[in-house]
Design a protein around this motif. Structure first.
Motif, PDB file in Angstrom:
ATOM      1  N   ARG A  80      53.273  51.840  31.448  1.00 46.74           N
ATOM      2  CA  ARG A  80      53.276  51.926  29.991  1.00 46.74           C
ATOM      3  C   ARG A  80      54.480  52.704  29.499  1.00 46.74           C
ATOM      4  O   ARG A  80      55.148  52.299  28.548  1.00 46.74           O
ATOM      5  CB  ARG A  80      51.986  52.574  29.482  1.00 46.74           C
ATOM      6  CG  ARG A  80      51.913  52.568  27.953  1.00 46.74           C
ATOM      7  CD  ARG A  80      50.910  53.528  27.384  1.00 46.74           C
ATOM      8  NE  ARG A  80      51.200  54.876  27.819  1.00 46.74           N
ATOM      9  CZ  ARG A  80      50.302  55.698  28.338  1.00 46.74           C
ATOM     10  NH1 ARG A  80      49.061  55.310  28.497  1.00 46.74           N
ATOM     11  NH2 ARG A  80      50.637  56.915  28.694  1.00 46.74           N
TER      12      ARG A  80
ATOM     13  N   LEU B 140      57.471  51.272  27.241  1.00 46.40           N
ATOM     14  CA  LEU B 140      57.718  51.898  25.946  1.00 46.40           C
ATOM     15  C   LEU B 140      59.166  52.355  25.840  1.00 46.40           C
ATOM     16  O   LEU B 140      59.812  52.168  24.799  1.00 46.40           O
ATOM     17  CB  LEU B 140      56.764  53.073  25.737  1.00 46.40           C
ATOM     18  CG  LEU B 140      56.802  53.771  24.382  1.00 46.40           C
ATOM     19  CD1 LEU B 140      56.532  52.789  23.255  1.00 46.40           C
ATOM     20  CD2 LEU B 140      55.792  54.894  24.351  1.00 46.40           C
TER      21      LEU B 140
ATOM     22  N   VAL C  94      53.856  46.952  26.077  1.00 44.64           N
ATOM     23  CA  VAL C  94      53.388  48.312  25.755  1.00 44.64           C
ATOM     24  C   VAL C  94      51.929  48.266  25.318  1.00 44.64           C
ATOM     25  O   VAL C  94      51.104  49.061  25.779  1.00 44.64           O
ATOM     26  CB  VAL C  94      54.265  48.954  24.656  1.00 44.64           C
ATOM     27  CG1 VAL C  94      53.625  50.218  24.106  1.00 44.64           C
ATOM     28  CG2 VAL C  94      55.652  49.249  25.186  1.00 44.64           C
TER      29      VAL C  94
END
Length: 187
Positions: free
Chosen positions: A80, A84, A120
């Protein structure tokens, strides 16, 4: 969209103002100017700060071994954070300062940004699922293979991106989307 008046045979002028800065996203009354240098500067500075903090978070979590975390949960957090970081860098680099690019390049920029933001959200959903499992089972089961998470984290955004490309190409080649959806439903 492209500007027919300013475009030439070699370049297409993109009049896409919805990706210029975060001030426009938060403007519910639609009064924010799209080319405000102050909003663009704040967006760039805050994106850089966020990317730096993501990098620092990953360094600290990698170096610090005192907190017990399951490898599965840590792997999901890492994916993640990486997605991101890439999504924020793409948003900052691909949308800033590229007003006179080819139409194809503008569409590629949009597709890349779209894919990484979807990843994301997908990895965030996976993290939420792991928290849900922890709340009801106290410990993570050892039988969850990471491959399932890869399929959700990267597979679903890829599938959604391909669907978006399909709709885009159908529009370009003059297909009526309602007719195309009716044909797909019949088969």
């Amino acid at each position: 969209m492209f500007d027919n008046v300013s475009s030439t045979l070699k370049t297409t002028v993109c009049i896409c103002n919805h990706l210029t800065n975060f001030g426009i996203m938060m403007d519910w009354k639609q009064h924010a100017p799209t080319d405000n240098p102050f909003l663009n500067l704040i967006s760039t500075v805050l994106l850089l700060l966020s990317c730096f903090c993501l990098f620092l978070t990953e360094v600290i979590l990698t170096v610090q071994r005192s907190v017990e975390r399951s490898p599965l949960r840590r792997s999901v957090e890492r994916h993640r954070n990486y997605c991101l970081f890439i999504a924020q860098m793409c948003f900052m680099l691909l949308t800033g300062g590229y007003k006179n690019v080819s139409c194809t390049l503008c569409q590629v920029f949009g597709g890349v940004i779209h894919f990484f933001w979807l990843t994301v959200f997908a990895w965030t959903v996976i993290g939420g699922y792991l928290i849900y499992i922890c709340l009801f089972q106290v410990f993570l089961p050892k039988s969850i293979p990471m491959m399932k998470f890869y399929l959700v984290g990267y597979g679903i955004p890829s599938f959604m991106g391909k669907k978006t490309l399909l709709v885009f190409f159908l529009k370009i080649f003059g297909f009526d989307l309602k007719t195309a959806m009716h044909i797909l439903e019949e088969t």
